[in-house]
Scaffold this motif. Structure first.
Motif, mmCIF file in Angstrom:
data_model
loop_
_atom_site.group_PDB
_atom_site.id
_atom_site.type_symbol
_atom_site.label_atom_id
_atom_site.label_comp_id
_atom_site.label_asym_id
_atom_site.label_seq_id
_atom_site.Cartn_x
_atom_site.Cartn_y
_atom_site.Cartn_z
ATOM 1 N N LEU A 152 0.960 -1.397 0.200
ATOM 2 C CA LEU A 152 0.055 0.096 0.036
ATOM 3 C C LEU A 152 0.939 1.230 -0.047
ATOM 4 O O LEU A 152 0.545 2.263 -0.581
ATOM 5 C CB LEU A 152 -0.989 -0.082 1.302
ATOM 6 C CG LEU A 152 -1.940 -1.011 1.128
ATOM 7 C CD1 LEU A 152 -2.937 -1.124 2.366
ATOM 8 C CD2 LEU A 152 -2.910 -1.011 -0.171
ATOM 9 N N ILE A 155 1.941 1.734 -3.326
ATOM 10 C CA ILE A 155 0.962 2.249 -4.112
ATOM 11 C C ILE A 155 0.991 3.743 -4.206
ATOM 12 O O ILE A 155 0.577 4.622 -5.206
ATOM 13 C CB ILE A 155 -0.242 1.503 -3.930
ATOM 14 C CG1 ILE A 155 -0.139 0.137 -4.695
ATOM 15 C CG2 ILE A 155 -1.560 2.156 -4.800
ATOM 16 C CD1 ILE A 155 -1.401 -0.947 -4.263
ATOM 17 N N SER A 156 0.985 4.211 -2.865
ATOM 18 C CA SER A 156 0.721 5.722 -2.699
ATOM 19 C C SER A 156 1.827 6.422 -3.114
ATOM 20 O O SER A 156 1.496 7.647 -3.684
ATOM 21 C CB SER A 156 0.385 5.701 -1.166
ATOM 22 O OG SER A 156 1.727 5.386 -0.363
ATOM 23 N N GLY A 159 1.933 4.597 -7.486
ATOM 24 C CA GLY A 159 0.962 3.867 -8.246
ATOM 25 C C GLY A 159 0.842 2.470 -8.348
ATOM 26 O O GLY A 159 1.851 1.899 -8.183
ATOM 27 N N TYR A 160 -0.196 1.971 -8.736
ATOM 28 C CA TYR A 160 -0.609 0.519 -8.932
ATOM 29 C C TYR A 160 0.033 0.022 -10.082
ATOM 30 O O TYR A 160 0.644 -1.191 -9.976
ATOM 31 C CB TYR A 160 -2.019 0.477 -9.117
ATOM 32 C CG TYR A 160 -2.685 -1.073 -9.075
ATOM 33 C CD1 TYR A 160 -2.833 -1.848 -8.122
ATOM 34 C CD2 TYR A 160 -2.908 -1.623 -10.543
ATOM 35 C CE1 TYR A 160 -3.111 -3.325 -8.182
ATOM 36 C CE2 TYR A 160 -3.318 -2.776 -10.549
ATOM 37 C CZ TYR A 160 -3.387 -3.538 -9.164
ATOM 38 O OH TYR A 160 -4.012 -4.911 -9.427
ATOM 39 N N ASN A 161 0.419 0.735 -11.071
ATOM 40 C CA ASN A 161 1.111 0.197 -12.225
ATOM 41 C C ASN A 161 2.505 -0.231 -11.933
ATOM 42 O O ASN A 161 2.889 -1.056 -12.904
ATOM 43 C CB ASN A 161 0.815 0.979 -13.368
ATOM 44 C CG ASN A 161 -0.468 1.313 -14.124
ATOM 45 O OD1 ASN A 161 -1.298 0.478 -13.775
ATOM 46 N ND2 ASN A 161 -0.855 2.497 -14.529
ATOM 47 N N LEU A 163 3.602 -1.828 -9.561
ATOM 48 C CA LEU A 163 3.687 -3.084 -8.729
ATOM 49 C C LEU A 163 4.074 -4.261 -9.561
ATOM 50 O O LEU A 163 3.652 -4.346 -10.864
ATOM 51 C CB LEU A 163 2.514 -3.557 -8.000
ATOM 52 C CG LEU A 163 1.812 -2.479 -7.014
ATOM 53 C CD1 LEU A 163 0.380 -3.056 -6.543
ATOM 54 C CD2 LEU A 163 2.811 -2.391 -5.724
ATOM 55 N N GLU A 167 3.298 -8.938 -6.516
ATOM 56 C CA GLU A 167 2.626 -8.197 -5.587
ATOM 57 C C GLU A 167 1.329 -7.886 -5.902
ATOM 58 O O GLU A 167 0.236 -7.942 -4.994
ATOM 59 C CB GLU A 167 3.358 -6.924 -5.470
ATOM 60 C CG GLU A 167 4.867 -6.610 -5.001
ATOM 61 C CD GLU A 167 5.571 -5.395 -5.241
ATOM 62 O OE1 GLU A 167 6.464 -5.090 -4.231
ATOM 63 O OE2 GLU A 167 5.267 -4.884 -5.956
ATOM 64 N N LYS A 168 0.841 -7.827 -7.241
ATOM 65 C CA LYS A 168 -0.627 -7.818 -7.586
ATOM 66 C C LYS A 168 -1.290 -9.106 -7.167
ATOM 67 O O LYS A 168 -2.430 -8.924 -6.649
ATOM 68 C CB LYS A 168 -0.441 -7.439 -8.985
ATOM 69 C CG LYS A 168 -0.307 -6.302 -9.407
ATOM 70 C CD LYS A 168 -0.162 -5.676 -10.895
ATOM 71 C CE LYS A 168 0.011 -4.545 -11.285
ATOM 72 N NZ LYS A 168 0.055 -4.198 -12.905
ATOM 73 N N LEU A 171 -1.794 -9.146 -3.307
ATOM 74 C CA LEU A 171 -3.030 -8.385 -3.232
ATOM 75 C C LEU A 171 -4.230 -8.706 -3.668
ATOM 76 O O LEU A 171 -5.419 -8.437 -2.657
ATOM 77 C CB LEU A 171 -2.551 -6.829 -3.918
ATOM 78 C CG LEU A 171 -3.273 -5.705 -3.285
ATOM 79 C CD1 LEU A 171 -3.168 -5.395 -1.880
ATOM 80 C CD2 LEU A 171 -3.015 -4.533 -4.127
#
Length: 177
Positions: A152, A155-156, A159-161, A163, A167-168, A171
């Motif tokens: 998290l 991501i903060s 960003g999500y891209n 990862l 990790e994706k 999650l």
């Protein structure tokens, strides 16, 4: 209540047959047909319901009468009609009523364990061991929470891209729990 009907029918049949063997002067010609004791089973079912819920209201015209009152009135009327011609049928009704009443009392007091609620049992397979101890479970949970916090934070920040596929996937699996 299926067993109640079976036992009441058998008891009513016995109460129908037994007097003919005790008192041979009774008319044995009544032993015809294949429904001997069936009306006694109906009485038994009525008395089983009466023993289970005696104050159950039954609507008769515009009045509400308890099931107990109806059952007792029917039995008294049945016995009041006693004579030498219908002694066997009345003894059958009394036998069925007695069996039904005892069956209903036993059912109401949970004396029949095969008819009550059954406890659910669980089968853990051939080895009934727990998969892990409490300490192991807590350690695993703390480790997963730490890894989720790291993801998290990543991501903060970026960003999500950014990862990785691992990790994706982690999650996604954690989200499904």
């Amino acid at each position: 209540m299926g067993w109640c009907i079976v036992w009441c029918h058998l008891t009513a049949f016995v109460f129908f047959i037994l007097p003919t063997s005790i008192f041979p002067q009774l008319d044995i010609s009544l032993l015809r047909g294949d429904n001997i004791g069936l009306s006694g089973a109906a009485y038994g079912l009525l008395f089983a319901a009466m023993a289970y819920k005696p104050q159950y209201p039954v609507p008769i015209f515009k009045y509400r009468v308890s099931l107990q009152t109806i059952a007792i009135i029917l039995l008294v009327l049945n016995i009041a009609m006693l004579n030498k011609f219908n002694f066997l049928s009345i003894s059958s009704h009394v036998g069925g009523a007695l069996c039904g009443y005892l069956f209903g009392l036993g059912y109401a007091k949970h004396r029949f364990p095969i008819f009550g609620k059954r406890k659910m049992s669980y089968n853990y397979g051939s080895n009934a061991k727990r998969p892990m101890t409490d300490d192991q479970y807590n350690a695993k949970r703390v480790e997963e929470e730490h890894k989720i916090n790291e993801i998290l934070d990543k991501i903060s920040k970026s960003g999500y891209n950014n990862l990785s596929a691992e990790e994706k996937e982690f999650l996604f699996k954690f989200k499904r729990k």
